[in-house]
Design an enzyme around this catalytic site. Structure first.
Site, PDB file in Angstrom:
ATOM      1  N   GLN A 186     -43.678 -18.021   9.072  1.00 33.99           N
ATOM      2  CA  GLN A 186     -43.433 -19.443   8.911  1.00 33.99           C
ATOM      3  C   GLN A 186     -44.647 -20.257   9.351  1.00 33.99           C
ATOM      4  O   GLN A 186     -45.273 -19.971  10.374  1.00 33.99           O
ATOM      5  CB  GLN A 186     -42.198 -19.868   9.696  1.00 33.99           C
ATOM      6  N   ASP A 228     -33.809 -14.594   1.096  1.00 31.28           N
ATOM      7  CA  ASP A 228     -34.845 -15.613   1.256  1.00 31.28           C
ATOM      8  C   ASP A 228     -35.854 -15.434   0.121  1.00 31.28           C
ATOM      9  O   ASP A 228     -36.971 -14.965   0.339  1.00 31.28           O
ATOM     10  CB  ASP A 228     -35.508 -15.463   2.625  1.00 31.28           C
ATOM     11  N   CYS A 264     -58.083 -31.989   8.520  1.00 27.52           N
ATOM     12  CA  CYS A 264     -56.771 -32.039   7.871  1.00 27.52           C
ATOM     13  C   CYS A 264     -55.778 -32.331   8.981  1.00 27.52           C
ATOM     14  O   CYS A 264     -55.480 -31.444   9.789  1.00 27.52           O
ATOM     15  CB  CYS A 264     -56.447 -30.715   7.180  1.00 27.52           C
ATOM     16  N   CYS A 286     -56.270 -35.890  -2.109  1.00 23.41           N
ATOM     17  CA  CYS A 286     -55.810 -34.523  -1.838  1.00 23.41           C
ATOM     18  C   CYS A 286     -54.380 -34.364  -2.344  1.00 23.41           C
ATOM     19  O   CYS A 286     -53.531 -35.236  -2.141  1.00 23.41           O
ATOM     20  CB  CYS A 286     -55.885 -34.250  -0.341  1.00 23.41           C
ATOM     21  N   GLU A 340     -37.924  -5.524   0.655  1.00 21.43           N
ATOM     22  CA  GLU A 340     -39.118  -6.365   0.543  1.00 21.43           C
ATOM     23  C   GLU A 340     -40.099  -5.707  -0.425  1.00 21.43           C
ATOM     24  O   GLU A 340     -40.304  -4.487  -0.379  1.00 21.43           O
ATOM     25  CB  GLU A 340     -39.771  -6.558   1.910  1.00 21.43           C
ATOM     26  N   CYS A 381     -50.505 -33.378   0.523  1.00 28.83           N
ATOM     27  CA  CYS A 381     -49.481 -34.191   1.172  1.00 28.83           C
ATOM     28  C   CYS A 381     -48.905 -35.193   0.184  1.00 28.83           C
ATOM     29  O   CYS A 381     -49.636 -35.811  -0.591  1.00 28.83           O
ATOM     30  CB  CYS A 381     -50.057 -34.928   2.380  1.00 28.83           C
ATOM     31  N   CYS A 441     -54.446 -39.667   7.109  1.00 27.81           N
ATOM     32  CA  CYS A 441     -55.580 -39.019   6.452  1.00 27.81           C
ATOM     33  C   CYS A 441     -56.122 -39.937   5.364  1.00 27.81           C
ATOM     34  O   CYS A 441     -55.357 -40.393   4.502  1.00 27.81           O
ATOM     35  CB  CYS A 441     -55.156 -37.681   5.840  1.00 27.81           C
ATOM     36  N   CYS A 490     -36.879 -22.701   0.014  1.00 32.33           N
ATOM     37  CA  CYS A 490     -37.862 -23.755   0.269  1.00 32.33           C
ATOM     38  C   CYS A 490     -37.987 -24.703  -0.915  1.00 32.33           C
ATOM     39  O   CYS A 490     -38.816 -25.612  -0.888  1.00 32.33           O
ATOM     40  CB  CYS A 490     -39.225 -23.147   0.602  1.00 32.33           C
ATOM     41  N   TYR A 547     -35.521  -9.870   0.352  1.00 31.38           N
ATOM     42  CA  TYR A 547     -36.793 -10.582   0.476  1.00 31.38           C
ATOM     43  C   TYR A 547     -37.082 -10.715   1.970  1.00 31.38           C
ATOM     44  O   TYR A 547     -37.304 -11.811   2.494  1.00 31.38           O
ATOM     45  CB  TYR A 547     -36.741 -11.952  -0.190  1.00 31.38           C
TER      46      TYR A 547
END
Length: 417
Positions: free
Chosen positions: A243, A342, A166, A89, A296, A92, A77, A369, A272
């Site tokens: 996801q 999670d 993108c 940007c 949740e 990334c 990119c 994450c 979660y």
């Protein structure tokens, strides 16, 4: 009094050190730390300082590579190319690294965070998911500039860089956004589901409600997106939680199932829980005689989960913040054999960790994450008498610094309460 010089706008030649959490590498200049984006360990680069608030560190972008590392490639990119200077940007972090190098960088970061924050020496190997480095992103949220052009923001800035493509986003999804103009200063959400149906919603400021409230309009697609995972079909809110990488849901669910190994007829908690992906796996393990409690906070997710798992009566749902639900009285008398959690990017935190640990599950599966948040939570569980058994990590977000880690914590038999 701050007697450090303000280097903002300056260009410095530095030797680049190791990768750090957040998508940058660490360099040093005149006794100060410089966090450098778009560089690789071992390189010599010219860095332009983009942010300097004084103190012991500042931030910058590599704008010229004097000595390149073996893993450096030309970014696919142009908005990630050093030739564009610092107006790039912010989405990334590692487009300038080949796939093998990206995995090595992420592995080193997760390992380092565990060592530095949790005090645990546990080497982690991040594994790639199928599909390659490009066109994996099925969900995106774009900003819109003052001229109505969609784009992404510069790193640590509100400035919007317009895009025509993108490369990490699925073609139909990005095309649905870039093919038209939008209301200035709005935001656009796009989802491409398993049937390749594209769902687009625009969010604009509502002048009747001020600048905080937003009015939303569905531009394309339906209210629900269809997805497939663990042998089931899922109808989830078009821009609800699922996801982003097409291979992630099955990979994570299989890992959770292996780590959890909930006994038949047992009790499991899914905290979660989102739309119930992991709850469905736990329900199959405990069987009709067992019980799964799914917690949740998002009511829309609970609604979707209830509908999608209506054939699994052993799953019960609680809607509300996890810390409040765990502090309530409607959890049932049975202590869980297994807890899967999670949490959001910030992690679960001490209150939730202590509430889980008080019920003494045999195994805890932590999905994260963010490596720093994972390390903090793992450290808290260790304080409560658990030990880290294993970690599986996946490159579910190629080209970015994000990495998904699943940690198995087991009750330490040598721990004295």
């Amino acid at each position: 009094m701050n007697d450090k010089p303000d280097w903002t706008g300056s260009r410095l030649e530095v030797e680049v050190g190791s990768a750090a959490h957040g998508g940058h590498c660490v360099a040093r200049h005149e006794g100060r730390v410089v966090f450098v984006r778009h560089a690789l360990p071992g390189e010599t680069v010219v860095v332009e300082i983009t942010e300097d608030k004084g103190g012991g560190f500042c931030r910058g972008d590599a704008v010229e590579v004097r000595s390149a590392a073996a893993g450096r490639v030309t970014p696919p990119c142009p908005l990630a190319d050093p030739a564009r200077g610092t107006r790039r940007c912010g989405g990334c972090d590692w487009q300038h690294a080949d796939g093998e190098t990206q995995l090595e960088l992420k592995s080193s970061v997760v390992t380092e965070q565990l060592r530095r924050i949790a005090g645990i020496d546990h080497p982690v190997e991040v594994r790639a998911l199928p599909g390659g480095l490009l066109r994996w992103r099925s969900r995106a949220r774009t900003a819109v500039d003052g001229e109505g052009r969609p784009g992404f923001r510069v790193h640590r800035s509100h400035e919007v860089i317009p895009i025509t493509d993108c490369p990490i986003t699925m073609e139909a999804a990005v095309g649905a956004v870039t093919s038209r103009d939008w209301s200035p200063d709005s935001e656009v959400e796009v989802t491409q589901d398993v049937d390749d149906e594209v769902h687009v919603t625009a969010h604009t400021r509502d002048p009747r409600r001020g600048r905080v409230k937003r009015a939303s309009q569905r531009v394309q697609g339906g209210e629900f997106a269809r997805e497939e995972a663990v042998g089931r079909s899922w109808n989830v809110s078009a821009h609800g939680f699922w996801q982003v990488h097409p291979a992630a849901a099955d990979a994570f669910a299989a890992t959770v199932a292996r780590m959890a190994a909930t006994p038949f007829g047992g009790t499991a908690w899914d905290l979660y829980a989102g739309v119930g992906l992991f709850a469905s796996v736990l329900a199959e393990q405990v069987g009709p005689a067992g019980a799964v409690l799914a917690v949740e906070s998002a009511r829309s997710a609970v609604r979707d989960a209830t509908a999608n798992l209506s054939d699994l009566p052993q799953v019960g749902f609680r809607s509300g913040p996890v810390e409040k639900v765990l502090g309530g009285r409607d959890l049932g008398a049975a202590d869980p054999d297994v807890v899967v959690l999670d949490p959001p990017r910030k992690g679960a935190g001490r209150e939730v960790v202590e509430a889980i640990s008080a019920r003494r599950p045999t195994r805890i599966v932590h999905v994260a994450c963010d490596p720093a948040a994972l390390a903090r939570d793992v450290g808290l569980f260790v304080e409560q008498g658990y030990r880290l058994g294993e970690i599986e990590a996946f490159d579910a977000f190629p080209m970015t610094h994000h990495v998904e880690s699943l940690a198995l914590l087991e009750r330490d038999v040598d721990y004295a309460e």
